[in-house]
Design a protein around this motif. Structure first.
Motif, PDB file in Angstrom:
ATOM      1  N   ASN A  64      20.196  43.468  35.864  1.00 41.13           N
ATOM      2  CA  ASN A  64      21.614  43.146  35.806  1.00 41.13           C
ATOM      3  C   ASN A  64      22.181  43.627  34.472  1.00 41.13           C
ATOM      4  O   ASN A  64      22.579  42.843  33.624  1.00 41.13           O
ATOM      5  CB  ASN A  64      21.823  41.638  35.965  1.00 41.13           C
ATOM      6  CG  ASN A  64      23.279  41.269  36.146  1.00 41.13           C
ATOM      7  OD1 ASN A  64      23.994  41.876  36.936  1.00 41.13           O
ATOM      8  ND2 ASN A  64      23.733  40.273  35.411  1.00 41.13           N
ATOM      9  N   ILE A  87      28.240  41.233  32.998  1.00 40.24           N
ATOM     10  CA  ILE A  87      28.857  39.953  33.352  1.00 40.24           C
ATOM     11  C   ILE A  87      29.625  40.068  34.662  1.00 40.24           C
ATOM     12  O   ILE A  87      29.504  39.239  35.554  1.00 40.24           O
ATOM     13  CB  ILE A  87      29.801  39.463  32.237  1.00 40.24           C
ATOM     14  CG1 ILE A  87      29.073  39.461  30.891  1.00 40.24           C
ATOM     15  CG2 ILE A  87      30.341  38.088  32.563  1.00 40.24           C
ATOM     16  CD1 ILE A  87      27.831  38.608  30.863  1.00 40.24           C
ATOM     17  N   SER A  88      30.395  41.146  34.799  1.00 39.65           N
ATOM     18  CA  SER A  88      31.171  41.351  36.021  1.00 39.65           C
ATOM     19  C   SER A  88      31.622  42.805  36.078  1.00 39.65           C
ATOM     20  O   SER A  88      31.504  43.545  35.100  1.00 39.65           O
ATOM     21  CB  SER A  88      32.383  40.412  36.063  1.00 39.65           C
ATOM     22  OG  SER A  88      33.019  40.471  37.322  1.00 39.65           O
ATOM     23  N   ALA A  89      32.127  43.203  37.233  1.00 42.44           N
ATOM     24  CA  ALA A  89      32.603  44.583  37.406  1.00 42.44           C
ATOM     25  C   ALA A  89      33.659  44.607  38.495  1.00 42.44           C
ATOM     26  O   ALA A  89      33.755  43.698  39.325  1.00 42.44           O
ATOM     27  CB  ALA A  89      31.445  45.515  37.758  1.00 42.44           C
ATOM     28  N   GLY A  90      34.463  45.659  38.498  1.00 43.38           N
ATOM     29  CA  GLY A  90      35.490  45.805  39.519  1.00 43.38           C
ATOM     30  C   GLY A  90      36.203  47.130  39.408  1.00 43.38           C
ATOM     31  O   GLY A  90      35.974  47.891  38.455  1.00 43.38           O
ATOM     32  N   SER A 105      38.737  41.353  43.107  1.00 41.93           N
ATOM     33  CA  SER A 105      37.398  40.974  43.546  1.00 41.93           C
ATOM     34  C   SER A 105      37.514  39.884  44.604  1.00 41.93           C
ATOM     35  O   SER A 105      38.195  38.868  44.377  1.00 41.93           O
ATOM     36  CB  SER A 105      36.556  40.467  42.380  1.00 41.93           C
ATOM     37  OG  SER A 105      35.347  39.921  42.844  1.00 41.93           O
ATOM     38  N   TRP A 109      37.324  35.593  39.801  1.00 42.00           N
ATOM     39  CA  TRP A 109      36.943  35.968  38.433  1.00 42.00           C
ATOM     40  C   TRP A 109      36.587  34.767  37.573  1.00 42.00           C
ATOM     41  O   TRP A 109      36.687  34.807  36.353  1.00 42.00           O
ATOM     42  CB  TRP A 109      38.092  36.734  37.778  1.00 42.00           C
ATOM     43  CG  TRP A 109      38.446  37.975  38.523  1.00 42.00           C
ATOM     44  CD1 TRP A 109      39.433  38.125  39.449  1.00 42.00           C
ATOM     45  CD2 TRP A 109      37.791  39.247  38.425  1.00 42.00           C
ATOM     46  NE1 TRP A 109      39.443  39.406  39.939  1.00 42.00           N
ATOM     47  CE2 TRP A 109      38.448  40.128  39.326  1.00 42.00           C
ATOM     48  CE3 TRP A 109      36.732  39.737  37.666  1.00 42.00           C
ATOM     49  CZ2 TRP A 109      38.072  41.457  39.483  1.00 42.00           C
ATOM     50  CZ3 TRP A 109      36.353  41.061  37.821  1.00 42.00           C
ATOM     51  CH2 TRP A 109      37.023  41.903  38.718  1.00 42.00           C
ATOM     52  N   GLU A 111      33.700  33.364  36.766  1.00 42.29           N
ATOM     53  CA  GLU A 111      32.609  33.577  35.818  1.00 42.29           C
ATOM     54  C   GLU A 111      33.074  34.374  34.610  1.00 42.29           C
ATOM     55  O   GLU A 111      32.666  34.092  33.478  1.00 42.29           O
ATOM     56  CB  GLU A 111      31.458  34.309  36.506  1.00 42.29           C
ATOM     57  CG  GLU A 111      30.262  34.564  35.597  1.00 42.29           C
ATOM     58  CD  GLU A 111      29.131  35.279  36.302  1.00 42.29           C
ATOM     59  OE1 GLU A 111      28.085  35.496  35.663  1.00 42.29           O
ATOM     60  OE2 GLU A 111      29.287  35.633  37.503  1.00 42.29           O
ATOM     61  N   LEU A 112      33.941  35.338  34.831  1.00 39.99           N
ATOM     62  CA  LEU A 112      34.397  36.190  33.733  1.00 39.99           C
ATOM     63  C   LEU A 112      35.359  35.442  32.820  1.00 39.99           C
ATOM     64  O   LEU A 112      35.227  35.491  31.596  1.00 39.99           O
ATOM     65  CB  LEU A 112      35.063  37.440  34.303  1.00 39.99           C
ATOM     66  CG  LEU A 112      35.457  38.517  33.294  1.00 39.99           C
ATOM     67  CD1 LEU A 112      34.230  39.088  32.608  1.00 39.99           C
ATOM     68  CD2 LEU A 112      36.247  39.622  33.976  1.00 39.99           C
ATOM     69  N   TYR A 115      33.698  32.856  30.552  1.00 36.67           N
ATOM     70  CA  TYR A 115      32.620  33.332  29.675  1.00 36.67           C
ATOM     71  C   TYR A 115      32.981  33.008  28.237  1.00 36.67           C
ATOM     72  O   TYR A 115      34.043  33.384  27.739  1.00 36.67           O
ATOM     73  CB  TYR A 115      32.434  34.839  29.863  1.00 36.67           C
ATOM     74  CG  TYR A 115      31.171  35.387  29.249  1.00 36.67           C
ATOM     75  CD1 TYR A 115      29.929  35.119  29.806  1.00 36.67           C
ATOM     76  CD2 TYR A 115      31.219  36.177  28.095  1.00 36.67           C
ATOM     77  CE1 TYR A 115      28.775  35.635  29.245  1.00 36.67           C
ATOM     78  CE2 TYR A 115      30.062  36.694  27.532  1.00 36.67           C
ATOM     79  CZ  TYR A 115      28.845  36.423  28.113  1.00 36.67           C
ATOM     80  OH  TYR A 115      27.709  36.920  27.555  1.00 36.67           O
ATOM     81  N   ASN A 149      42.389  36.355  43.422  1.00 36.80           N
ATOM     82  CA  ASN A 149      41.383  37.419  43.397  1.00 36.80           C
ATOM     83  C   ASN A 149      41.767  38.588  42.502  1.00 36.80           C
ATOM     84  O   ASN A 149      41.036  39.566  42.417  1.00 36.80           O
ATOM     85  CB  ASN A 149      41.127  37.941  44.812  1.00 36.80           C
ATOM     86  CG  ASN A 149      40.499  36.880  45.690  1.00 36.80           C
ATOM     87  OD1 ASN A 149      39.822  35.990  45.198  1.00 36.80           O
ATOM     88  ND2 ASN A 149      40.726  36.974  46.991  1.00 36.80           N
ATOM     89  N   TYR A 170      33.310  47.891  33.776  1.00 33.07           N
ATOM     90  CA  TYR A 170      32.222  46.946  33.592  1.00 33.07           C
ATOM     91  C   TYR A 170      32.554  46.012  32.433  1.00 33.07           C
ATOM     92  O   TYR A 170      33.012  46.460  31.375  1.00 33.07           O
ATOM     93  CB  TYR A 170      30.903  47.665  33.270  1.00 33.07           C
ATOM     94  CG  TYR A 170      30.311  48.419  34.430  1.00 33.07           C
ATOM     95  CD1 TYR A 170      29.641  47.753  35.445  1.00 33.07           C
ATOM     96  CD2 TYR A 170      30.425  49.804  34.502  1.00 33.07           C
ATOM     97  CE1 TYR A 170      29.085  48.441  36.509  1.00 33.07           C
ATOM     98  CE2 TYR A 170      29.878  50.502  35.562  1.00 33.07           C
ATOM     99  CZ  TYR A 170      29.206  49.819  36.563  1.00 33.07           C
ATOM    100  OH  TYR A 170      28.665  50.505  37.613  1.00 33.07           O
TER     101      TYR A 170
END
Length: 258
Positions: A64, A87-90, A105, A109, A111-112, A115, A149, A170
């Motif tokens: 990851n 951590i996340s992506a889109g 997403s 979001w 989790e992002l 953070y 989203n 990213y």
């Protein structure tokens, strides 16, 4: 007629002492062998548990990461593998040159936006590992706002990077490194992209240093050779107190395309 005196003769006493010595030696050897077998099994079990934990932890973290953020380094008595945790992506719109983009997403979001550690953003593709650590395509001044989203991002780059062919971004945290130092394996984390490794945590011990004379424990084959995937080879060897060697030879594939 007088009765003979009761007791043991000197020969009988010597025979008893010899027999007791033989029985005691055999019993001690038997118990000692059992204790040694128990200690041997306990040491092997401890070695197996801690080595499995270290390899599994490293493997999960490597699966990851930001593509092309992996790099390896070797110096006297120290071999490291470093990477940027994803951590996340889109996918974003409009172009990155606008400085303000929107990402979508289906999972949202949360989790992002929750953070708590320093957060960074880069635009795919990351051409080489130097892009992350030299911050060639990294934005650290982020303003995030999530609505359902959709995620609104305002970012500042030192030099505006070219747009991603697939409009891919990213988000990642502070780089992490695993280092083999002598007979120990440590986990480090940077306090900033341009800061040295710090805050080491012992992950495993009893590594077999003789095993790394010919080859280092970490090897990386990047996407310049493999178009869609990078490959990390992990070779960690551990030695028990009884000189048994336990070797983990693992290959981890890291996707380089969204």
């Amino acid at each position: 007629m007088p009765r003979p005196a009761a007791g043991f003769t000197l020969v009988e006493l010597i025979l008893v002492i010899v027999l007791l010595g033989i029985v005691g030696t055999a019993t001690f050897s038997y118990l000692g062998l059992g204790a040694q077998m128990y200690a041997d099994a306990a040491d092997r079990e401890k070695l197996l548990s801690q080595s499995r934990f270290a390899v599994e932890r490293l493997t999960r973290e490597l699966r990851n990461v930001v593509p092309n953020s992996v790099r390896v380094s070797s110096e006297t008595g120290k071999n490291c593998i470093e990477f940027a945790p994803l951590i996340s992506a889109g996918r974003y719109s409009p172009g990155i040159a606008s400085g303000a983009v929107t990402l979508f997403s289906p999972a949202g979001w949360t989790e992002l936006t929750s953070y708590s550690q320093p957060l960074f953003m880069t635009v795919y593709p990351v051409d080489a590992s130097t892009d992350i650590y030299q911050q060639g395509r990294v934005a650290s001044l982020l303003n995030l706002s999530a609505t359902g989203n959709e995620l609104s991002v305002t970012a500042s780059f030192a030099t505006t990077p070219r747009d991603s062919p697939s409009a891919r971004m990213y988000f990642f945290g502070l780089p992490v490194a695993y280092c083999q130092e002598g007979a120990e394996l440590y986990r480090y984390q940077r306090t900033g992209l341009d800061q040295p490794l710090s805050g080491r945590t012992l992950m495993a011990e009893a590594l077999d240093t003789e095993f790394y004379v010919a080859e280092p424990p970490f090897q990386y084959q990047d996407s310049l050779v493999l178009t869609r995937n990078s490959v990390v080879h992990i070779r960690l060897a551990f030695k028990s107190l009884f000189a048994d060697r336990l070797v983990f030879n693992q290959e981890i594939h890291i996707p380089n395309v969204p």
